[in-house]
Design an enzyme around this catalytic site. Structure first.
Site, PDB file in Angstrom:
ATOM      1  N   HIS A  31      -1.844   5.903   2.312  1.00 43.45           N
ATOM      2  CA  HIS A  31      -0.637   5.776   3.110  1.00 43.45           C
ATOM      3  C   HIS A  31      -0.507   6.993   4.004  1.00 43.45           C
ATOM      4  CE1 HIS A  31       3.541   5.068   4.279  1.00 43.45           C
ATOM      5  NE2 HIS A  31       3.376   3.838   3.856  1.00 43.45           N
TER       6      HIS A  31
ATOM      7  N   ASP B 103       1.509  -2.452  -0.069  1.00 41.98           N
ATOM      8  CA  ASP B 103       0.843  -3.688   0.332  1.00 41.98           C
ATOM      9  C   ASP B 103      -0.039  -4.255  -0.780  1.00 41.98           C
ATOM     10  OD1 ASP B 103       1.959  -3.636   2.871  1.00 41.98           O
ATOM     11  OD2 ASP B 103       0.337  -2.418   3.694  1.00 41.98           O
TER      12      ASP B 103
END
Length: 378
Positions: free
Chosen positions: A249, A302
């Site tokens: 991320h 996700d």
């Protein structure tokens, strides 16, 4: 304000939003807070309709209302297109005025009505034209926003699916300045109406690089689901220069707290792909640690969202639309915050093209009279 960097124009950058009071993603601590509240303290405790109120007006008692009856105008088979086109008709039908011309209380009402209607549009589009519309009395018999969403979509709601969707909506509701949120803020800064601002946010997630990753994670999980060891598949991905979707991320240097939260929900609800995902998580993390020494790369939202949405029997082509449903809360909060700041977002573009030159230097100049119709007056 300090000195500007290369290509920056001080008078324009003064109006660029650089701070927010809505949410804090702590990169080092691996914590996400909504108005100071750790998101992990909200999931499974405070339903999405109340988290909307927390984000938008800092009040858990200000909950989303039931959606007004508004049939989906068009069903193209593409949910994002259906929702954007439907949102475009909301303001003229309901008489919403520009944010610039209304007070904050009215803006909050418009944002709430449009947010919950957006969920209704997604559910209607997901149901498809081949099935009859679920009677409103059946929808009204449901409780939470997540339950009403599923009933409007399927005619009924499995309690496990309701819990899964509510957890996803809460966890994905807000995450600071990202592509869709910034798009919604830019449109809000022009003084546009609430529905137009939310439609802009939906449009920004139609591409695969923002909101579409869970569908690609699911493809990976299905590809290794029946393998004894996912290592060869993962190594092949890395050797070819491709990413393992759902890992890493840009904000968090530690773990993505949303991933851990959703992982716990998947475990508790006995998600069908949980064990496969856990194996991929362990294997890919070890491979990435070997290839990127000193850089911890873990699963992000996700990755585990794919497992959770699969549990709720959401088809992959609906993943981005479900993300929009969740993010409607954050978008609404940012739209209101931008309205309150009252400035137009107008960044200065640093020109890096050709130097000044004569028009005769442009390719095609010598052919300008080769077409007998060239230069003719209309």
């Amino acid at each position: 304000m300090g000195m500007s960097g290369p290509g920056e124009h001080p008078s324009s950058l003064e109006h660029m939003p650089r701070s927010t009071a809505i949410a804090e993603a702590d990169p080092a601590g691996g914590v996400l807070r909504y108005r100071g509240i750790d998101v992990r303290d909200l999931v499974g405790v405070v339903p999405f309709d109340r988290v909307w109120g927390l984000l938008v007006v800092d009040d858990l008692g200000h909950r989303l209302p039931p959606a007004d009856i508004f049939p989906l105008p068009a069903r193209t088979g593409d949910m994002s297109s259906d929702v954007v086109s439907a949102l475009a008709s909301v303001s003229p039908v309901w008489g919403f005025g520009p944010l610039h011309d209304i007070d904050d209380a009215t803006a909050v009402d418009h944002l709430a009505r449009t947010s919950v209607l957006m969920l209704s549009f997604v559910a209607q589009s997901a149901r498809g034209p081949e099935l009859p519309v679920v009677p409103q009395r059946v929808v009204d018999g449901a409780g939470s926003v997540a339950e009403r969403f599923l009933v409007r979509w399927r005619g009924e709601a499995d309690p496990r699916h309701v819990e899964a969707l509510d957890a996803y909506f809460v966890t994905a509701a807000e995450h600071g300045f990202n592509a869709s949120t910034y798009t919604a803020r830019i449109v809000a800064s022009t003084g546009a109406d609430a529905a137009t601002c939310l439609a802009a946010g939906v449009s920004a997630i139609s591409g695969p690089l923002h909101g579409g990753a869970p569908a690609r994670v699911l493809r990976l999980l299905h590809a290794v689901e029946h393998l004894d060891d996912p290592t060869p598949t993962l190594v092949s991905l890395l050797d070819s220069g491709r990413r393992i979707m759902g890992f890493g991320h840009s904000v968090y240097r530690a773990r993505d707290p949303r991933a851990d939260t959703i992982r716990d929900v998947c475990r508790r609800l006995d998600a069908p792909l949980f064990e496969v995902a856990a194996t991929v998580d362990r294997t890919a993390s070890a491979l990435l640690a070997e290839r990127l020494p000193g850089k911890a790369v873990h699963t992000n939202l996700d990755f585990w969202a794919a497992v959770l949405l699969d549990l709720a029997e959401v088809p992959p082509n609906a993943f981005s639309s479900l993300f929009a449903c969740a993010r409607s809360a954050g978008w609404s909060a940012h739209i209101l915050e931008q309205k309150q700041r009252g400035t137009v977002i107008r960044p200065y573009a640093h020109y890096d093209g050709r130097p000044p030159r004569a028009v005769s230097e442009v390719t095609g100049w010598d052919d300008r009279f080769s077409d007998p119709d060239a230069g003719a007056q209309p």
